[in-house]
Scaffold this active site. Structure first.
Site, mmCIF file in Angstrom:
data_model
loop_
_atom_site.group_PDB
_atom_site.id
_atom_site.type_symbol
_atom_site.label_atom_id
_atom_site.label_comp_id
_atom_site.label_asym_id
_atom_site.label_seq_id
_atom_site.Cartn_x
_atom_site.Cartn_y
_atom_site.Cartn_z
ATOM 1 N N ALA A 1 0.874 -1.061 0.048
ATOM 2 C CA ALA A 1 0.076 -0.044 0.067
ATOM 3 C C ALA A 1 0.884 1.118 0.155
ATOM 4 C CB ALA A 1 -0.882 -0.029 1.319
ATOM 5 N N ASP B 1 -1.602 -6.549 0.920
ATOM 6 C CA ASP B 1 -2.571 -7.453 0.079
ATOM 7 C C ASP B 1 -3.549 -8.426 1.170
ATOM 8 O OD1 ASP B 1 -3.557 -8.382 -2.773
ATOM 9 O OD2 ASP B 1 -3.045 -10.453 -1.644
ATOM 10 N N TRP B 2 -2.621 -8.593 2.173
ATOM 11 C CA TRP B 2 -3.366 -9.728 3.082
ATOM 12 C C TRP B 2 -4.334 -8.998 4.042
ATOM 13 C CZ3 TRP B 2 0.499 -14.252 4.998
ATOM 14 C CH2 TRP B 2 0.949 -14.790 4.176
ATOM 15 N N ALA B 3 -4.130 -7.478 4.321
ATOM 16 C CA ALA B 3 -5.004 -7.099 5.386
ATOM 17 C C ALA B 3 -6.303 -7.383 5.163
ATOM 18 C CB ALA B 3 -4.525 -5.524 5.420
ATOM 19 N N GLU C 1 -13.369 -1.932 16.074
ATOM 20 C CA GLU C 1 -12.112 -2.698 16.330
ATOM 21 C C GLU C 1 -11.798 -2.545 17.573
ATOM 22 O OE1 GLU C 1 -9.384 -3.248 13.128
ATOM 23 O OE2 GLU C 1 -10.760 -4.290 12.066
ATOM 24 N N ASP D 1 13.594 -5.937 5.664
ATOM 25 C CA ASP D 1 14.828 -5.411 4.811
ATOM 26 C C ASP D 1 15.280 -3.713 4.706
ATOM 27 O OD1 ASP D 1 14.368 -7.937 3.944
ATOM 28 O OD2 ASP D 1 14.334 -7.548 1.834
ATOM 29 N N HIS E 1 -0.651 -10.228 17.707
ATOM 30 C CA HIS E 1 -2.118 -10.412 17.472
ATOM 31 C C HIS E 1 -2.669 -11.424 18.006
ATOM 32 C CE1 HIS E 1 -6.158 -10.394 15.211
ATOM 33 N NE2 HIS E 1 -5.914 -9.216 14.979
ATOM 34 N N ARG F 1 -4.955 -4.836 21.910
ATOM 35 C CA ARG F 1 -4.213 -6.529 21.364
ATOM 36 C C ARG F 1 -3.417 -6.862 22.475
ATOM 37 N NH1 ARG F 1 -3.901 -5.249 14.900
ATOM 38 N NH2 ARG F 1 -6.178 -5.289 14.528
ATOM 39 N N HIS G 1 2.678 -9.677 14.751
ATOM 40 C CA HIS G 1 1.568 -9.186 13.706
ATOM 41 C C HIS G 1 2.220 -7.813 13.286
ATOM 42 C CE1 HIS G 1 -2.118 -8.447 11.491
ATOM 43 N NE2 HIS G 1 -2.353 -7.574 12.176
ATOM 44 N N GLU H 1 5.004 0.597 6.791
ATOM 45 C CA GLU H 1 5.256 -0.105 8.205
ATOM 46 C C GLU H 1 6.799 0.132 8.504
ATOM 47 O OE1 GLU H 1 3.447 -3.874 8.705
ATOM 48 O OE2 GLU H 1 4.729 -4.318 10.244
ATOM 49 N N ARG I 1 0.050 -0.025 18.417
ATOM 50 C CA ARG I 1 -0.607 0.508 17.303
ATOM 51 C C ARG I 1 -2.445 0.253 17.536
ATOM 52 N NH1 ARG I 1 -2.468 -2.152 11.860
ATOM 53 N NH2 ARG I 1 -2.365 -4.013 13.225
ATOM 54 N N LEU J 1 -2.748 0.885 7.579
ATOM 55 C CA LEU J 1 -3.197 1.277 6.229
ATOM 56 C C LEU J 1 -3.167 2.709 6.097
ATOM 57 C CD1 LEU J 1 -5.583 -1.504 5.258
ATOM 58 C CD2 LEU J 1 -3.268 -1.278 4.339
HETATM 59 C C1 LIG Z 1 -2.741 -10.678 7.717
HETATM 60 C C2 LIG Z 1 -2.667 -9.122 8.044
HETATM 61 C C3 LIG Z 1 -3.672 -8.439 8.115
HETATM 62 C C4 LIG Z 1 -3.832 -6.920 8.633
HETATM 63 N N1 LIG Z 1 -4.732 -6.263 8.525
HETATM 64 C C5 LIG Z 1 -4.658 -4.938 8.678
HETATM 65 C C6 LIG Z 1 -5.794 -3.944 8.828
HETATM 66 O O1 LIG Z 1 -7.073 -4.513 8.570
HETATM 67 N N2 LIG Z 1 -5.603 -2.763 8.620
HETATM 68 C C7 LIG Z 1 -4.573 -2.292 8.659
HETATM 69 O O2 LIG Z 1 -4.583 -0.943 8.926
HETATM 70 N N3 LIG Z 1 -3.315 -3.044 8.938
HETATM 71 C C8 LIG Z 1 -3.476 -4.330 8.890
HETATM 72 N N4 LIG Z 1 -2.317 -5.057 8.690
HETATM 73 C C9 LIG Z 1 -1.007 -4.204 8.738
HETATM 74 C C10 LIG Z 1 -0.894 -3.724 7.361
HETATM 75 O O3 LIG Z 1 -1.464 -4.464 6.213
HETATM 76 C C11 LIG Z 1 0.719 -3.324 7.100
HETATM 77 O O4 LIG Z 1 1.027 -2.672 7.987
HETATM 78 C C12 LIG Z 1 0.651 -2.418 5.753
HETATM 79 O O5 LIG Z 1 0.157 -3.243 4.695
HETATM 80 C C13 LIG Z 1 2.258 -2.282 5.524
HETATM 81 O O6 LIG Z 1 2.085 -1.822 4.030
HETATM 82 P P1 LIG Z 1 3.542 -1.461 3.382
HETATM 83 O O7 LIG Z 1 3.228 -0.837 2.000
HETATM 84 O O8 LIG Z 1 4.254 -0.456 4.411
HETATM 85 O O9 LIG Z 1 4.387 -2.896 3.462
HETATM 86 P P2 LIG Z 1 3.886 -4.277 2.543
HETATM 87 O O10 LIG Z 1 2.548 -4.204 2.210
HETATM 88 O O11 LIG Z 1 4.455 -5.321 3.447
HETATM 89 O O12 LIG Z 1 4.807 -4.286 1.244
HETATM 90 C C14 LIG Z 1 6.389 -4.234 1.492
HETATM 91 C C15 LIG Z 1 6.857 -4.466 -0.141
HETATM 92 O O13 LIG Z 1 8.142 -4.240 -0.008
HETATM 93 C C16 LIG Z 1 8.837 -5.146 -0.857
HETATM 94 N N5 LIG Z 1 10.336 -5.395 -0.353
HETATM 95 C C17 LIG Z 1 10.558 -5.315 0.891
HETATM 96 N N6 LIG Z 1 12.069 -5.625 0.797
HETATM 97 C C18 LIG Z 1 12.251 -5.485 -0.317
HETATM 98 C C19 LIG Z 1 13.599 -5.570 -0.974
HETATM 99 N N7 LIG Z 1 14.727 -5.717 -0.233
HETATM 100 N N8 LIG Z 1 13.686 -5.428 -2.455
HETATM 101 C C20 LIG Z 1 12.698 -5.025 -2.980
HETATM 102 N N9 LIG Z 1 11.419 -5.197 -2.586
HETATM 103 C C21 LIG Z 1 11.205 -5.334 -1.278
HETATM 104 C C22 LIG Z 1 7.788 -6.271 -0.950
HETATM 105 O O14 LIG Z 1 8.176 -7.107 -1.919
HETATM 106 C C23 LIG Z 1 6.445 -5.645 -0.727
HETATM 107 O O15 LIG Z 1 5.927 -5.538 -2.147
HETATM 108 C C24 LIG Z 1 -2.336 -6.390 8.450
HETATM 109 C C25 LIG Z 1 -1.258 -7.246 8.148
HETATM 110 C C26 LIG Z 1 -1.363 -8.448 8.074
HETATM 111 C C27 LIG Z 1 -0.010 -9.403 8.112
#
Ligand SMILES: Cc1cc2nc3c(=O)[nH]c(=O)nc-3n(C[C@H](O)[C@H](O)[C@H](O)COP(=O)(O)OP(=O)(O)OC[C@H]3O[C@@H](n4cnc5c(N)ncnc54)[C@H](O)[C@@H]3O)c2cc1C
Length: 547
Positions: free
Chosen positions: A15, A54-56, A124, A225, A246, A292, A353, A377, A388, A394
């Site tokens: 995201a 994508d898993w959120a 929530e 990373d 969680h 949590r 989590h 994150e 949090r 998100l």
């Molecule tokens: C199961 C689950 C449910 C959740 N539900 C919620 C929810 O309902 N509401 C909410 O607010 N939050 C939720 N969260 C938390 C939230 O999803 C995450 O905090 C948020 O999506 C993080 O987004 P991001 O873009 O920072 O990282 P991510 O979505 O983790 O994306 C990281 C990206 O970086 C890339 N990357 C990483 N390292 C490298 C590298 N060395 N080289 C190249 N690419 C790299 C990965 O391939 C990926 O594309 C949930 C988390 C999980 C696991």
């Protein structure tokens, strides 16, 4: 070495990365003579459909209706953060939420609506109002799929999928790009294929590092990373000890710890023990909807007290048509493990989590390294404090993604970096023998177990010290096993991440938010400070503003 130049590089296809790339693409284009002149590169080590985002499931917090207010949202966030949120950052988060939700809707994101068209909101834990927007129980997928489609439409964004970033290109203390390699080639046979991408703006949006725990709801790619890369380059990292556990991940033998969203409890499910008794009220008056960390510790303590191996989520209090409407994905996944959630209680356990700490940034995503930004994150903006508030993460990706993009333009960063005459990645390796892989895998598995045992829900000095010594030994061993494979790069990053996390957990001699020390079970007011790490130095740093 192959070199390419861009105006900005975003690392991450979740995201935060997708949204920041879209906003950068708009701001850079608006301020330049033509699209082609302003090129953004988006890198992901998987493809655009794989990320924690994508898993959120549960949703995204925002004040959208008149029975709620940004003030209440801020109060709930500060309370969950247990005295360590940066109030100015929280204010930015809650005040900008509505605008970003409206923008997401214009980008095509379909949130659930009530009959009549009003945006549907769920409750929530630790929220004083129903303020969580959702798209059934697959909100992350609804967001990411739309954002990814928009990114692919933009002519000035080049996506490099299945490409992993190794380290930053640092020149005179400034970040001028990065080193990466494509995972579609056999690098151990041809190490010259490491590429150097050069840009005046590098954004780390690499997500969290909860995969450092053997029990986690996160995808295997959440290997911390960004934090490890920025720290190795001399960047400041903060509050690494704060990891949210969680309370309700699926607990079936051999199944991944699939998250059973908090929205299930928000809609009325009960957490019960093996005798069918609701036990959480014994530990907190808010019962299942306590924060949590409180519920996770209640589960942990109750299991120790009763000797049982698992607790259960009982969905019977929720009307069946509501379950079917709200939780289609959870129904599907549980069915795969022979659980019918309409009649069977779901066995659940706590799992790592979300990482509250990360690379220190200001409210515009700037890190302590010139030219380097962080968002999502991997960043520590200060909005989450010691714990949090559900569904704020998100939101953080969007609110701070757009600010980052705007600040790049506001600062009128010189959008040219001179192409250095020669750049060498420190060393080029001979093909690594296969045995390296099995040894690296063994370290990865053992590392994840020890971090869960020593730095999981309840921590104490002796175990943390032992873990730190062992992690240091593995970090040394990994240097000798170096090979340009995804396994090695991620294990090396996990080891650095584990080092920072355990060192911080040992340093903080109190319990606060999600950090619980059995040997220091109470909060200590003198510890209302951040934990800051720079290179090997660990210190305390006061909050930037008063609460
Ligand atoms: C199961 C689950 C449910 C959740 N539900 C919620 C929810 O309902 N509401 C909410 O607010 N939050 C939720 N969260 C938390 C939230 O999803 C995450 O905090 C948020 O999506 C993080 O987004 P991001 O873009 O920072 O990282 P991510 O979505 O983790 O994306 C990281 C990206 O970086 C890339 N990357 C990483 N390292 C490298 C590298 N060395 N080289 C190249 N690419 C790299 C990965 O391939 C990926 O594309 C949930 C988390 C999980 C696991």
């Amino acid at each position: 070495m192959k070199k390419r130049q861009f105006d900005a590089i975003v690392v991450g296809g979740g995201a935060a990365g997708l949204y920041t790339a879209l906003c950068l693409s708009e701001s850079l284009s608006a301020n330049s003579s033509g699209l082609a002149a302003r090129k953004i590169c988006l890198i992901t080590k998987d493809n655009l459909s794989i990320s924690a985002s994508d898993w959120a499931q549960g949703g995204i917090a925002a004040v959208m209706h008149s029975d709620d207010s940004s003030l209440l949202h801020a109060e709930d966030t500060l309370k969950a953060g247990a005295g360590l949120c940066e109030p100015a950052a929280v204010k930015v988060l809650v005040n900008s939420a509505r605008t970003q939700i409206e923008k997401l809707i214009t980008l095509g994101v379909d949130f659930d609506r009530e009959i009549g068209g009003l945006l549907a909101m769920t409750l929530e834990a630790a929220h004083s109002r129903r303020r969580v927007l959702h798209a059934a129980d697959a909100t992350g997928h609804a967001l990411v799929s739309k954002l990814a489609a928009r990114v692919l439409e933009r002519e000035n964004i080049q996506v490099l999928s299945e490409t992993i970033v190794l380290d930053l290109l640092m020149q005179q203390g400034r970040c001028n790009g990065l080193f990466c390699f494509s995972l579609n080639q056999n690098l151990s046979k041809n190490p010259s294929e490491i590429e150097c991408l050069i840009a005046p703006v590098v954004v780390l949006a690499t997500g969290g590092g909860a995969h450092v725990f053997s029990q986690t709801t996160n995808p295997p790619s959440s290997t911390g990373d960004g934090v490890s890369i920025a720290w190795r380059a001399g960047g400041l990292v903060r509050d690494m000890e704060f990891v949210q556990f969680h309370p309700t991940a699926l607990a079936v033998k051999d199944a991944p710890r699939f998250l059973i969203s908090e929205a299930v409890r928000g809609e009325g499910a009960h957490l019960v023990d093996d005798k069918g008794d609701r036990f959480t009220f014994e530990y907190d008056p808010h019962g299942e909807l306590a924060p949590r960390d409180v519920v996770s510790r209640a589960v942990f303590t109750h299991l120790q007290k009763t000797g049982a191996s698992t607790v259960f989520l009982d969905l019977k209090p929720i009307p069946p048509d509501r379950i079917a409407h709200r939780f289609p994905n959870i129904i599907k996944i549980c069915q795969q493990w022979q659980i019918d959630i309409f009649s069977d209680p779901i066995p659940v356990t706590p799992a790592a989590h979300y990482c509250m700490g990360g690379i220190v940034t200001d409210a515009d995503g700037k890190t302590s390294i010139s030219g380097l930004y962080a968002v999502g994150e991997t960043a520590s903006t200060g909005v989450h404090g010691a714990n949090r508030l559900a569904s704020n993460s998100l939101l953080e990706c969007f609110v701070f993604g757009v600010r980052l993009a705007d600040s790049v333009i506001k600062d009128q960063i010189d959008l040219q970096v001179d192409l250095p005459a020669s750049i060498d990645y420190p060393e080029v390796l001979d093909p690594a023998p296969e045995i390296f892989n099995s040894q690296t895998q063994a370290i990865k598995d053992a590392l994840r177990s020890i971090v869960w045992q020593a730095a999981g829900i309840c921590r104490q000095k002796a175990e943390l010290e032992q873990a730190l010594t062992q992690i240091q030994a593995w970090r040394q061993e990994l240097i000798n096993l170096k090979s340009y494979t995804r396994l090695w790069v991620e294990t090396n990053n996990l080891a650095d991440f584990a080092y920072l996390l355990v060192k911080s957990a040992l340093f903080r001699t109190e319990s606060r938010g999600a950090h619980y020390r059995l040997d220091y079970p109470d909060p200590d007011p003198t510890w209302q400070q951040h934990t800051l790490i720079h290179a090997e130095e660990i210190s305390r740093s006061p909050l930037a503003s008063e609460i």
